[in-house]
Design a protein around this motif. Sequence first.
Motif, PDB file in Angstrom:
ATOM      1  N   LEU A  52       0.816  -1.205   0.000  1.00  0.00           N
ATOM      2  CA  LEU A  52       0.000   0.000   0.000  1.00  0.00           C
ATOM      3  C   LEU A  52       0.852   1.258   0.000  1.00  0.00           C
ATOM      4  O   LEU A  52       0.503   2.263  -0.621  1.00  0.00           O
ATOM      5  CB  LEU A  52      -0.953  -0.003   1.195  1.00  0.00           C
ATOM      6  N   PHE A  83       1.831   1.948  -3.454  1.00  0.00           N
ATOM      7  CA  PHE A  83       0.737   2.576  -4.207  1.00  0.00           C
ATOM      8  C   PHE A  83       0.786   4.090  -4.067  1.00  0.00           C
ATOM      9  O   PHE A  83       0.644   4.827  -5.036  1.00  0.00           O
ATOM     10  CB  PHE A  83      -0.616   2.041  -3.723  1.00  0.00           C
ATOM     11  N   ASN A 131       4.390   5.582  -5.539  1.00  0.00           N
ATOM     12  CA  ASN A 131       4.615   5.431  -6.974  1.00  0.00           C
ATOM     13  C   ASN A 131       3.458   6.091  -7.732  1.00  0.00           C
ATOM     14  O   ASN A 131       2.627   5.433  -8.328  1.00  0.00           O
ATOM     15  CB  ASN A 131       4.729   3.946  -7.334  1.00  0.00           C
ATOM     16  N   SER A 132       3.454   7.419  -7.736  1.00  0.00           N
ATOM     17  CA  SER A 132       2.308   8.139  -8.288  1.00  0.00           C
ATOM     18  C   SER A 132       2.257   8.151  -9.814  1.00  0.00           C
ATOM     19  O   SER A 132       1.204   8.381 -10.390  1.00  0.00           O
ATOM     20  CB  SER A 132       2.296   9.575  -7.769  1.00  0.00           C
ATOM     21  N   SER A 143       2.337   3.177 -14.405  1.00  0.00           N
ATOM     22  CA  SER A 143       1.174   2.795 -15.203  1.00  0.00           C
ATOM     23  C   SER A 143       0.403   1.624 -14.585  1.00  0.00           C
ATOM     24  O   SER A 143      -0.797   1.505 -14.788  1.00  0.00           O
ATOM     25  CB  SER A 143       1.600   2.447 -16.620  1.00  0.00           C
ATOM     26  N   TYR A 144       1.091   0.772 -13.852  1.00  0.00           N
ATOM     27  CA  TYR A 144       0.424  -0.347 -13.178  1.00  0.00           C
ATOM     28  C   TYR A 144       0.348  -0.113 -11.673  1.00  0.00           C
ATOM     29  O   TYR A 144       0.394  -1.050 -10.875  1.00  0.00           O
ATOM     30  CB  TYR A 144       1.155  -1.660 -13.472  1.00  0.00           C
ATOM     31  N   ARG A 145       0.207   1.114 -11.286  1.00  0.00           N
ATOM     32  CA  ARG A 145       0.171   1.513  -9.882  1.00  0.00           C
ATOM     33  C   ARG A 145      -0.954   0.806  -9.122  1.00  0.00           C
ATOM     34  O   ARG A 145      -0.813   0.461  -7.960  1.00  0.00           O
ATOM     35  CB  ARG A 145      -0.013   3.024  -9.836  1.00  0.00           C
ATOM     36  N   TRP A 146      -2.063   0.569  -9.778  1.00  0.00           N
ATOM     37  CA  TRP A 146      -3.232  -0.025  -9.138  1.00  0.00           C
ATOM     38  C   TRP A 146      -2.955  -1.440  -8.637  1.00  0.00           C
ATOM     39  O   TRP A 146      -3.644  -1.931  -7.741  1.00  0.00           O
ATOM     40  CB  TRP A 146      -4.413  -0.022 -10.100  1.00  0.00           C
ATOM     41  N   LEU A 147      -1.925  -2.112  -9.177  1.00  0.00           N
ATOM     42  CA  LEU A 147      -1.611  -3.469  -8.713  1.00  0.00           C
ATOM     43  C   LEU A 147      -1.143  -3.496  -7.261  1.00  0.00           C
ATOM     44  O   LEU A 147      -1.257  -4.516  -6.590  1.00  0.00           O
ATOM     45  CB  LEU A 147      -0.546  -4.105  -9.610  1.00  0.00           C
ATOM     46  N   TYR A 148      -0.616  -2.371  -6.785  1.00  0.00           N
ATOM     47  CA  TYR A 148      -0.199  -2.300  -5.381  1.00  0.00           C
ATOM     48  C   TYR A 148      -1.390  -2.450  -4.436  1.00  0.00           C
ATOM     49  O   TYR A 148      -1.214  -2.795  -3.271  1.00  0.00           O
ATOM     50  CB  TYR A 148       0.510  -0.983  -5.084  1.00  0.00           C
ATOM     51  N   LEU A 149      -2.596  -2.191  -4.930  1.00  0.00           N
ATOM     52  CA  LEU A 149      -3.779  -2.311  -4.071  1.00  0.00           C
ATOM     53  C   LEU A 149      -4.052  -3.749  -3.648  1.00  0.00           C
ATOM     54  O   LEU A 149      -4.859  -3.984  -2.751  1.00  0.00           O
ATOM     55  CB  LEU A 149      -4.997  -1.717  -4.777  1.00  0.00           C
TER      56      LEU A 149
END
Length: 65
Positions: free
Chosen positions: A21, A24, A27-28, A31-37
């Motif tokens: 998290l 997430f 790493n603003s 492009s695949y930032r949402w994978l950290y969720l």
Amino acid sequence: MTKNVGSIDRILRIVIGLALLAGFFLNSDGSYRWLYLIGIVPLATGLMSSCPLYSIFGIKTCKSR
């Protein structure tokens, strides 16, 4: 839900979940930032001391009483 996650397993899940998290939020521009969720899953199972997959497979890492 029954408790099936032991103390070491629980600590590792919480640390890994918080690290993902944090990635997430740090790493603003990725492009695949949402994978950290995906870190929500180990964090939630660590905080609840219960893992649905462990229940399905009959795994228990906590000490039996």
